[in-house]
Design a protein around this motif. Structure first.
Motif, mmCIF file in Angstrom:
data_model
loop_
_atom_site.group_PDB
_atom_site.id
_atom_site.type_symbol
_atom_site.label_atom_id
_atom_site.label_comp_id
_atom_site.label_asym_id
_atom_site.label_seq_id
_atom_site.Cartn_x
_atom_site.Cartn_y
_atom_site.Cartn_z
ATOM 1 N N ILE A 152 1.231 -10.551 14.240
ATOM 2 C CA ILE A 152 1.628 -10.042 12.926
ATOM 3 C C ILE A 152 2.876 -10.791 12.492
ATOM 4 C CG2 ILE A 152 2.410 -8.029 11.645
ATOM 5 C CD1 ILE A 152 0.875 -6.292 13.578
ATOM 6 N N THR A 153 2.802 -11.450 11.351
ATOM 7 C CA THR A 153 3.964 -12.187 10.854
ATOM 8 C C THR A 153 4.758 -11.313 9.895
ATOM 9 O OG1 THR A 153 2.750 -13.107 8.980
ATOM 10 C CG2 THR A 153 2.723 -14.375 11.035
ATOM 11 N N ASN A 154 5.941 -11.783 9.553
ATOM 12 C CA ASN A 154 6.790 -11.056 8.626
ATOM 13 C C ASN A 154 6.144 -10.981 7.246
ATOM 14 O OD1 ASN A 154 9.054 -9.642 7.875
ATOM 15 N ND2 ASN A 154 10.251 -11.458 7.390
ATOM 16 N N GLU A 155 5.438 -12.040 6.849
ATOM 17 C CA GLU A 155 4.751 -12.028 5.562
ATOM 18 C C GLU A 155 3.654 -10.971 5.527
ATOM 19 O OE1 GLU A 155 3.293 -15.841 4.484
ATOM 20 O OE2 GLU A 155 5.271 -16.788 4.560
ATOM 21 N N ASP A 156 2.943 -10.818 6.645
ATOM 22 C CA ASP A 156 1.899 -9.790 6.706
ATOM 23 C C ASP A 156 2.498 -8.399 6.542
ATOM 24 O OD1 ASP A 156 -0.038 -11.706 7.096
ATOM 25 O OD2 ASP A 156 0.002 -11.522 9.292
ATOM 26 N N LEU A 157 3.637 -8.168 7.175
ATOM 27 C CA LEU A 157 4.292 -6.867 7.048
ATOM 28 C C LEU A 157 4.749 -6.624 5.622
ATOM 29 C CD1 LEU A 157 6.414 -6.752 10.331
ATOM 30 C CD2 LEU A 157 4.346 -5.460 9.798
ATOM 31 N N GLU A 158 5.293 -7.657 4.960
ATOM 32 C CA GLU A 158 5.740 -7.508 3.582
ATOM 33 C C GLU A 158 4.568 -7.232 2.645
ATOM 34 O OE1 GLU A 158 8.095 -10.813 2.359
ATOM 35 O OE2 GLU A 158 9.633 -10.449 3.867
ATOM 36 N N LYS A 159 3.449 -7.925 2.843
ATOM 37 C CA LYS A 159 2.276 -7.685 2.000
ATOM 38 C C LYS A 159 1.743 -6.278 2.196
ATOM 39 C CE LYS A 159 0.734 -12.474 1.789
ATOM 40 N NZ LYS A 159 -0.278 -13.441 2.241
ATOM 41 N N GLN A 160 1.723 -5.827 3.448
ATOM 42 C CA GLN A 160 1.233 -4.475 3.738
ATOM 43 C C GLN A 160 2.165 -3.439 3.109
ATOM 44 O OE1 GLN A 160 1.019 -3.572 7.894
ATOM 45 N NE2 GLN A 160 -0.223 -1.756 7.588
ATOM 46 N N PHE B 134 3.399 0.615 -1.136
ATOM 47 C CA PHE B 134 4.638 1.124 -1.712
ATOM 48 C C PHE B 134 4.353 1.972 -2.940
ATOM 49 C CE2 PHE B 134 8.258 0.633 -4.634
ATOM 50 C CZ PHE B 134 9.219 1.251 -3.870
ATOM 51 N N LYS B 135 4.922 3.172 -2.948
ATOM 52 C CA LYS B 135 4.856 4.060 -4.101
ATOM 53 C C LYS B 135 6.266 4.603 -4.328
ATOM 54 C CE LYS B 135 0.090 5.389 -3.260
ATOM 55 N NZ LYS B 135 -0.120 4.353 -2.270
ATOM 56 N N PRO B 136 6.845 4.327 -5.492
ATOM 57 C CA PRO B 136 8.233 4.724 -5.738
ATOM 58 C C PRO B 136 8.358 6.228 -6.022
ATOM 59 C CG PRO B 136 7.342 3.647 -7.668
ATOM 60 C CD PRO B 136 6.288 3.561 -6.592
ATOM 61 N N LYS B 137 8.174 7.035 -5.002
ATOM 62 C CA LYS B 137 8.183 8.490 -5.179
ATOM 63 C C LYS B 137 9.531 8.994 -5.672
ATOM 64 C CE LYS B 137 4.910 9.036 -1.415
ATOM 65 N NZ LYS B 137 4.770 9.430 -0.029
ATOM 66 N N GLY B 138 10.614 8.456 -5.128
ATOM 67 C CA GLY B 138 11.947 8.907 -5.536
ATOM 68 C C GLY B 138 12.244 8.569 -6.981
ATOM 69 N N ALA B 139 11.865 7.386 -7.419
ATOM 70 C CA ALA B 139 12.112 6.977 -8.800
ATOM 71 C C ALA B 139 11.287 7.819 -9.768
ATOM 72 C CB ALA B 139 11.789 5.496 -8.975
ATOM 73 N N ILE B 140 10.050 8.108 -9.400
ATOM 74 C CA ILE B 140 9.199 8.940 -10.257
ATOM 75 C C ILE B 140 9.761 10.356 -10.337
ATOM 76 C CG2 ILE B 140 6.910 9.985 -10.458
ATOM 77 C CD1 ILE B 140 5.810 7.359 -9.253
#
Length: 55
Positions: free
Chosen positions: A11-19, A24-30
């Protein structure tokens, strides 16, 4: 002499960022935005009903 390639990480860092970006859902902002709308509505209707009482 035999040349071997370095093993690739599973698992690369790019894979983690894409996942992370996909999940990602901005629950706090909503929640903040909805509370801001609610507070604005309470203030607006409070003033509105105070003005209606003067009539």
């Amino acid at each position: 002499m035999e040349v071997r390639e370095a093993p690739q990480p599973a698992i690369t860092n790019e894979d983690l960022e894409k996942q992370f970006d996909q999940n990602f859902k901005p629950k706090g902002a909503i929640a903040f935005f909805l509370l801001l709308i609610l507070l604005g509505s309470i203030i607006w209707f409070g003033i509105y009903f105070l003005m209606l009482e003067r009539i």
